[in-house]
Design a protein around this motif. Structure first.
Motif, short mmCIF file in Angstrom:
data_model
loop_
_atom_site.label_atom_id
_atom_site.label_comp_id
_atom_site.label_asym_id
_atom_site.label_seq_id
_atom_site.Cartn_x
_atom_site.Cartn_y
_atom_site.Cartn_z
N ILE A 32 0.91 -1.17 -0.11
CA ILE A 32 0.04 0.08 -0.06
C ILE A 32 0.87 1.06 -0.09
O ILE A 32 0.77 2.42 -0.71
N ALA A 73 -12.06 4.51 5.26
CA ALA A 73 -11.48 3.21 5.63
C ALA A 73 -12.37 2.19 6.43
O ALA A 73 -12.27 0.98 6.73
N GLY A 77 -13.01 -1.07 4.93
CA GLY A 77 -12.31 -2.32 5.71
C GLY A 77 -13.48 -3.11 5.95
O GLY A 77 -13.30 -4.39 6.15
N SER A 80 -14.33 -5.18 3.39
CA SER A 80 -13.42 -6.23 3.17
C SER A 80 -13.75 -7.46 3.79
O SER A 80 -13.35 -8.64 3.43
N PHE A 223 -3.67 3.82 -1.14
CA PHE A 223 -3.83 3.54 0.12
C PHE A 223 -4.91 2.42 0.12
O PHE A 223 -5.19 1.70 1.06
N GLU A 224 -5.86 2.40 -0.81
CA GLU A 224 -7.09 1.32 -0.92
C GLU A 224 -6.72 0.04 -1.33
O GLU A 224 -7.61 -0.89 -1.33
N SER A 225 -5.41 -0.15 -2.01
CA SER A 225 -5.01 -1.38 -2.70
C SER A 225 -5.11 -2.62 -2.01
O SER A 225 -5.02 -3.66 -2.43
N GLY A 226 -5.05 -2.46 -0.45
CA GLY A 226 -5.05 -3.69 0.24
C GLY A 226 -6.17 -4.74 -0.11
O GLY A 226 -6.05 -5.72 -0.24
N THR A 244 -5.05 -1.35 6.02
CA THR A 244 -5.60 -0.13 5.22
C THR A 244 -5.51 1.02 6.60
O THR A 244 -5.07 2.10 6.29
N TYR A 245 -6.20 0.50 7.61
CA TYR A 245 -5.99 1.55 8.79
C TYR A 245 -4.42 1.93 9.13
O TYR A 245 -4.32 3.29 9.20
N VAL A 248 -3.18 4.25 6.29
CA VAL A 248 -3.94 5.70 6.28
C VAL A 248 -3.17 6.48 7.48
O VAL A 248 -2.83 7.60 7.02
#
Length: 493
Positions: A32, A73, A77, A80, A223-226, A244-245, A248
């Motif tokens: 990320i 997120a 998140g 996800s 940053f969102e690519s996880g 993600t957390y 960011v």
């Protein structure tokens, strides 16, 4: 597929299976953060923001964006944990807002990630050419260097993702080290003293906030690519959200702190003028005389590897969108093939590499004899494509927030109020405002003086990709209902 066919066309491919459980939380975090490239953000992004906005409040922009994206997120998140798909945005929007909008989002995501990845080749080629000239006295055209970088990215793209993750981890750690050194030197130099002046409201609540947010958004790209790696992650129900957390928080705080320190190192009253004079070279001009020539050269080389890390990260993301759409047969099913050994999305990776090659060659031909000289790719290919991609990303995030809002409120008793409504709603509003701000500042972002058609054309292509996707989704619903229904069933969550 016969055994003979599989062994005669390396790398051998199979359908629909990415490498399983190869990425833990640390690997996801590195993937990320590599996309946002810490040294590139400080040397390129922050200095450009200081120069073009004419304000010292750049650090505040990073912090405000961190808050908005932190809210995003929460819903992202949580999604996800219910929907695992390499085409994260498209799958989440399909689950929350319906299949047609999901397919429209998939086209928007493809355009966004490909534009970002390909645009970066422009600055990579220029930087590599400049470094080679400085270190070895050899002059190479930017496109020659870009092609060398393209070859490495293409090779990594068809191998196991954990190989890319290990390489990126080393690069990112070294980048952090360089940025920390720059920050410490800045604080010890501080010609005007260590002060909170850059953070004061008059330096960002003065009509420049929109531009600060628009430029700062590029620092968070990826940053969102996880979630894109959710099928390859260990324990994706928890690891994607956690990564993600963490990413960011690190990005927002680290970039705010390092850009503030740079302003202190040059002096708050001088940072804007210095940034306007030196641009991305400002960090290395600052280091010259404070570190040995060898260390300054090493920092410059790390700047180049920082750009390479971003290229690899965005290539992986784009390849997985191709894979996801091919597996769902929204695009040709061949795109859904993966390597038997590597588990990498081989066909999607090759297609993304082919697109990169075409654009490098097109801009090489277009720039031949240009009055811009060696700066041609930095002033055209890089800002045109990457800023268009930044606009596309904000739209993707905004739509995904609305999708999360809708998805969670179908069963409100299963989700806390903050996660199901408050956070996604605030994120959607904040992101919509940023999208509008980017539109109003787009001419400045691409330095479009004398090229005003680009201000309409580039964002129009981004929006147009979503419209094409919606039309294609309707076509599938009417003419290929079995594919349309399969996409709907796959993304119920």
């Amino acid at each position: 597929m016969t055994e003979h066919t599989a062994t005669s066309r390396p790398p051998a491919v199979q359908v629909s299976t990415l490498a399983k459980r190869t990425l833990g939380v640390p690997a996801l975090v590195f993937l990320i953060i590599a996309a946002s490239a810490p040294l590139t953000v400080l040397a390129g992004g922050a200095t450009t923001s200081f120069a073009i906005t004419g304000q010292t409040g750049v650090p505040v922009g990073y912090l405000l964006l961190g808050v908005i994206l932190g809210l995003f997120a929460v819903g992202f998140g949580r999604m996800s944990t219910y929907v695992h798909n390499a085409g994260a945005f498209y799958a989440y929007v399909a689950a929350g807002l319906g299949t047609r909008l999901g397919i429209g989002t998939s086209f928007l995501a493809l355009m966004t990630y490909n534009a970002m990845q390909i645009g970066i080749y422009g600055v990579f080629g220029f930087t590599a050419s400049s470094i080679i000239a400085d270190l070895f006295g050899v002059t190479l055209a930017w496109w020659v260097c870009a092609l060398a970088g393209w070859l490495l990215v293409a090779w990594l793209g068809v191998h196991r993702i954990d190989l890319s993750a290990k390489l990126l981890a080393i690069i990112v750690l070294l980048e952090f080290l360089v940025v920390i050194i720059v920050s410490l030197l800045s604080l010890t130099t501080s010609p005007e003293g260590v002060t909170a002046a850059p953070l004061l409201p008059q330096n960002w609540l003065n009509g420049s906030l929109g531009a600060l947010l628009a430029f700062g958004m590029a620092a968070f790209m990826g940053f969102e690519s996880g979630a894109i790696y959710s099928e390859e992650a260990k324990n994706p129900e928890r690891s994607v959200a956690r990564a993600t957390y963490i990413a960011v928080g690190i990005i927002a705080v680290f970039y705010a702190a390092s850009s503030w320190a740079l302003a202190i190192g040059l002096g708050p009253s001088q940072i804007v003028a210095q940034a306007q004079e030196w641009g991305p070279d400002l960090v290395f001009v600052f280091l010259d005389g404070k570190l040995s020539g060898l260390l300054v050269n090493l920092a410059a080389v790390l700047f180049l590897t920082s750009i390479m890390a971003a290229l690899v990260a965005f290539h992986n993301a784009a390849a997985r969108y191709f894979f996801s759409m091919g597996r769902a047969q929204v695009l040709p099913s061949a795109l859904g093939r993966t390597g038997r050994v590597s588990g990498a999305p081989v066909v999607g990776s090759l297609v993304q590499s082919a697109l990169g090659l075409v654009f490098i060659l097109v801009f090489a031909i277009a720039g031949a004899g240009s009055e811009l000289g060696p700066l041609f790719p930095v002033l055209t290919m890089f800002p045109w494509l990457t800023n268009a991609a930044g606009f596309g990303l904000v739209l993707l995030l905004c739509v995904t927030s609305v999708a999360a809002l809708q998805y969670f409120n179908r069963e409100p008793e299963r989700h806390p109020l903050f996660a199901r409504t408050i956070a996604p709603l605030l994120a959607a509003i904040g992101l919509a405002v940023i999208a509008v701000l980017i539109m109003f500042n787009f001419d400045v972002m691409i330095d479009a003086e004398g090229s005003t058609a680009l201000v309409v054309l580039l964002p129009g292509l981004i929006l147009g990709s979503a419209v094409v996707g919606l039309i294609w989704g309707e076509y599938l619903r009417v003419k290929r209902p079995e594919i349309y229904d399969a996409v709907r069933q796959a993304n119920i969550g």
